[in-house]
Design an enzyme around this catalytic site. Structure first.
Site, PDB file in Angstrom:
ATOM      1  N   HIS A  37       1.313 -11.077  -6.969  1.00 33.48           N
ATOM      2  CA  HIS A  37       2.583 -11.699  -6.579  1.00 33.48           C
ATOM      3  C   HIS A  37       2.335 -12.841  -5.603  1.00 33.48           C
ATOM      4  O   HIS A  37       2.973 -12.934  -4.547  1.00 33.48           O
ATOM      5  CB  HIS A  37       3.530 -10.657  -5.976  1.00 33.48           C
ATOM      6  CG  HIS A  37       4.338  -9.923  -7.002  1.00 33.48           C
ATOM      7  ND1 HIS A  37       3.795  -8.962  -7.818  1.00 33.48           N
ATOM      8  CD2 HIS A  37       5.639 -10.019  -7.371  1.00 33.48           C
ATOM      9  CE1 HIS A  37       4.730  -8.504  -8.637  1.00 33.48           C
ATOM     10  NE2 HIS A  37       5.854  -9.120  -8.396  1.00 33.48           N
ATOM     11  N   ASP A  46       6.559  -4.786  -7.490  1.00 30.63           N
ATOM     12  CA  ASP A  46       7.416  -4.286  -8.579  1.00 30.63           C
ATOM     13  C   ASP A  46       7.582  -2.764  -8.550  1.00 30.63           C
ATOM     14  O   ASP A  46       8.418  -2.220  -9.285  1.00 30.63           O
ATOM     15  CB  ASP A  46       6.848  -4.708  -9.941  1.00 30.63           C
ATOM     16  CG  ASP A  46       6.965  -6.204 -10.174  1.00 30.63           C
ATOM     17  OD1 ASP A  46       7.518  -6.908  -9.320  1.00 30.63           O
ATOM     18  OD2 ASP A  46       6.479  -6.671 -11.232  1.00 30.63           O
ATOM     19  N   HIS A 121       9.989  -4.498 -13.175  1.00 26.84           N
ATOM     20  CA  HIS A 121       8.984  -5.396 -13.787  1.00 26.84           C
ATOM     21  C   HIS A 121       9.509  -5.787 -15.165  1.00 26.84           C
ATOM     22  O   HIS A 121       9.596  -4.959 -16.077  1.00 26.84           O
ATOM     23  CB  HIS A 121       7.650  -4.644 -13.880  1.00 26.84           C
ATOM     24  CG  HIS A 121       6.545  -5.355 -14.592  1.00 26.84           C
ATOM     25  ND1 HIS A 121       6.000  -6.528 -14.128  1.00 26.84           N
ATOM     26  CD2 HIS A 121       5.859  -5.035 -15.722  1.00 26.84           C
ATOM     27  CE1 HIS A 121       5.013  -6.895 -14.963  1.00 26.84           C
ATOM     28  NE2 HIS A 121       4.918  -6.016 -15.927  1.00 26.84           N
ATOM     29  N   GLU A 123       8.564  -7.217 -17.835  1.00 25.24           N
ATOM     30  CA  GLU A 123       7.844  -6.989 -19.095  1.00 25.24           C
ATOM     31  C   GLU A 123       7.932  -5.537 -19.584  1.00 25.24           C
ATOM     32  O   GLU A 123       7.594  -5.246 -20.741  1.00 25.24           O
ATOM     33  CB  GLU A 123       6.370  -7.391 -18.929  1.00 25.24           C
ATOM     34  CG  GLU A 123       6.123  -8.884 -18.785  1.00 25.24           C
ATOM     35  CD  GLU A 123       6.266  -9.384 -17.346  1.00 25.24           C
ATOM     36  OE1 GLU A 123       6.949  -8.727 -16.532  1.00 25.24           O
ATOM     37  OE2 GLU A 123       5.695 -10.451 -17.056  1.00 25.24           O
ATOM     38  N   HIS A 178       9.333 -14.861 -10.345  1.00 21.11           N
ATOM     39  CA  HIS A 178       8.141 -14.071  -9.986  1.00 21.11           C
ATOM     40  C   HIS A 178       7.532 -14.540  -8.664  1.00 21.11           C
ATOM     41  O   HIS A 178       6.987 -15.637  -8.588  1.00 21.11           O
ATOM     42  CB  HIS A 178       7.111 -14.169 -11.113  1.00 21.11           C
ATOM     43  CG  HIS A 178       5.874 -13.373 -10.833  1.00 21.11           C
ATOM     44  ND1 HIS A 178       5.866 -12.000 -10.807  1.00 21.11           N
ATOM     45  CD2 HIS A 178       4.621 -13.756 -10.524  1.00 21.11           C
ATOM     46  CE1 HIS A 178       4.654 -11.574 -10.515  1.00 21.11           C
ATOM     47  NE2 HIS A 178       3.877 -12.618 -10.341  1.00 21.11           N
ATOM     48  N   GLU A 183      12.272 -11.680  -4.824  1.00 15.04           N
ATOM     49  CA  GLU A 183      11.324 -10.621  -4.450  1.00 15.04           C
ATOM     50  C   GLU A 183      10.838 -10.791  -3.008  1.00 15.04           C
ATOM     51  O   GLU A 183      10.678  -9.803  -2.281  1.00 15.04           O
ATOM     52  CB  GLU A 183      10.129 -10.616  -5.411  1.00 15.04           C
ATOM     53  CG  GLU A 183      10.499 -10.120  -6.798  1.00 15.04           C
ATOM     54  CD  GLU A 183       9.301 -10.057  -7.734  1.00 15.04           C
ATOM     55  OE1 GLU A 183       9.189  -9.069  -8.480  1.00 15.04           O
ATOM     56  OE2 GLU A 183       8.486 -11.000  -7.740  1.00 15.04           O
TER      57      GLU A 183
HETATM   58 ZN    ZN Z   1       7.619  -8.801  -9.439  1.00 14.12          ZN
HETATM   59 MN    MN Z   2       6.460  -8.129 -12.522  1.00 13.63          MN
END
Ligand code: ZN
Ligand code: MN
Length: 260
Positions: A37, A46, A121, A123, A178, A183
């Protein structure tokens, strides 16, 4: 007298059993990843963020929080920088699907009938859906047809008004967030000791072409590993996000699980 903790695995089994056997207590399962990150944050962002949302929501609705999934599906270049980056440690899709299916079926065996997957997360999304689908199908074969599962990603609860407050200079979309303002602000509010904001690298969001290439072209990812700049992040923005997303998830579970 059992200890007052929302974390299921911190309970002794008779206390856990008493909570879940009748099916009334929902279980929240955070799902994250081990993924770089940027230079300014640890690789478990995450995991840490959905676990904290799950803890807050569990306290509000009387649910329990399962141990989080600490590895996730492979980082995608356009939403997580890419799976080629150092530190990022991912599962094959089939592994994640199987593990999630197994865990859902185990909770069902204990008596749990209300589960919420709290994703951190991006994905993971479709693999979570597949794990749920396989688990529900096999539970039906076992005669269990009263399981209800909610799946959500916490950032989807950020409404347009909040986006306008958080991104006064324009919003690039959640996929490019991201390691960015969302975050980083949440981490500054919750885990300031884990954020080194002075190491953050300020850069323009990458402009990806409308297709993917495999093997990935590493030069497409900004060298920092982040996809947008965390420069405008702040603990105050983190507190706003905590309030908005926690409230939204609590309302969702009240609507779907008839909890108070
Ligand atoms: Zn993340
Ligand atoms: Mn992620």
């Amino acid at each position: 007298m059992s200890r007052q903790t929302p974390f299921a695995a911190e309970l002794a089994w008779p206390d856990y059993d008493r909570r879940v056997r009748g099916g009334a207590t929902p279980i929240l399962i955070p799902i994250g990843s081990m993924e770089q990150h940027g230079h300014h944050m640890p690789m478990h962002v995450d995991v840490l963020l959905p676990t904290e949302f799950a803890r807050r929501v569990a306290e509000a609705v009387g649910a329990l929080v399962a141990p989080p999934f600490t590895y996730g599906y492979k980082s995608h270049q356009k939403s997580g920088g890419g799976n080629h980056l150092p530190g990022t440690t991912s599962l094959d899709g089939a592994t994640l699907v199987s593990a999630l299916r197994d865990v859902i079926k185990e909770f069902a065996r204990h008596g749990v009938r209300r589960i919420c997957l709290v994703n951190g997360h991006f994905e993971n999304s479709w693999f979570i859906v597949e794990g749920i689908d396989l688990a529900l199908r096999e539970l039906r074969w076992d005669g269990i047809d009263d399981m209800k599962i909610v799946v959500l990603s916490y950032w989807d609860f950020v409404d347009a008004a909040t986006i306008a407050r958080l991104y006064p200079n324009g919003f690039t979309g959640w996929d490019l967030e991201h390691g960015g303002v969302l975050e980083t602000s949440l981490m500054m509010a919750l885990h300031p000791e884990l954020v080194e904001i002075e190491r953050a690298i300020d850069h323009e969001p990458p402009s990806f072409p409308p297709y993917d290439v495999y093997p990935v072209k590493p030069e497409w990812t900004p060298p920092s590993g982040t996809l947008s700049s965390p420069r405008e992040a702040s603990p105050e923005k983190g507190e706003i996000l905590l309030e908005v997303c926690t409230g939204g998830i609590v309302n969702a579970l009240r609507a779907e699980f008839s909890v108070t």
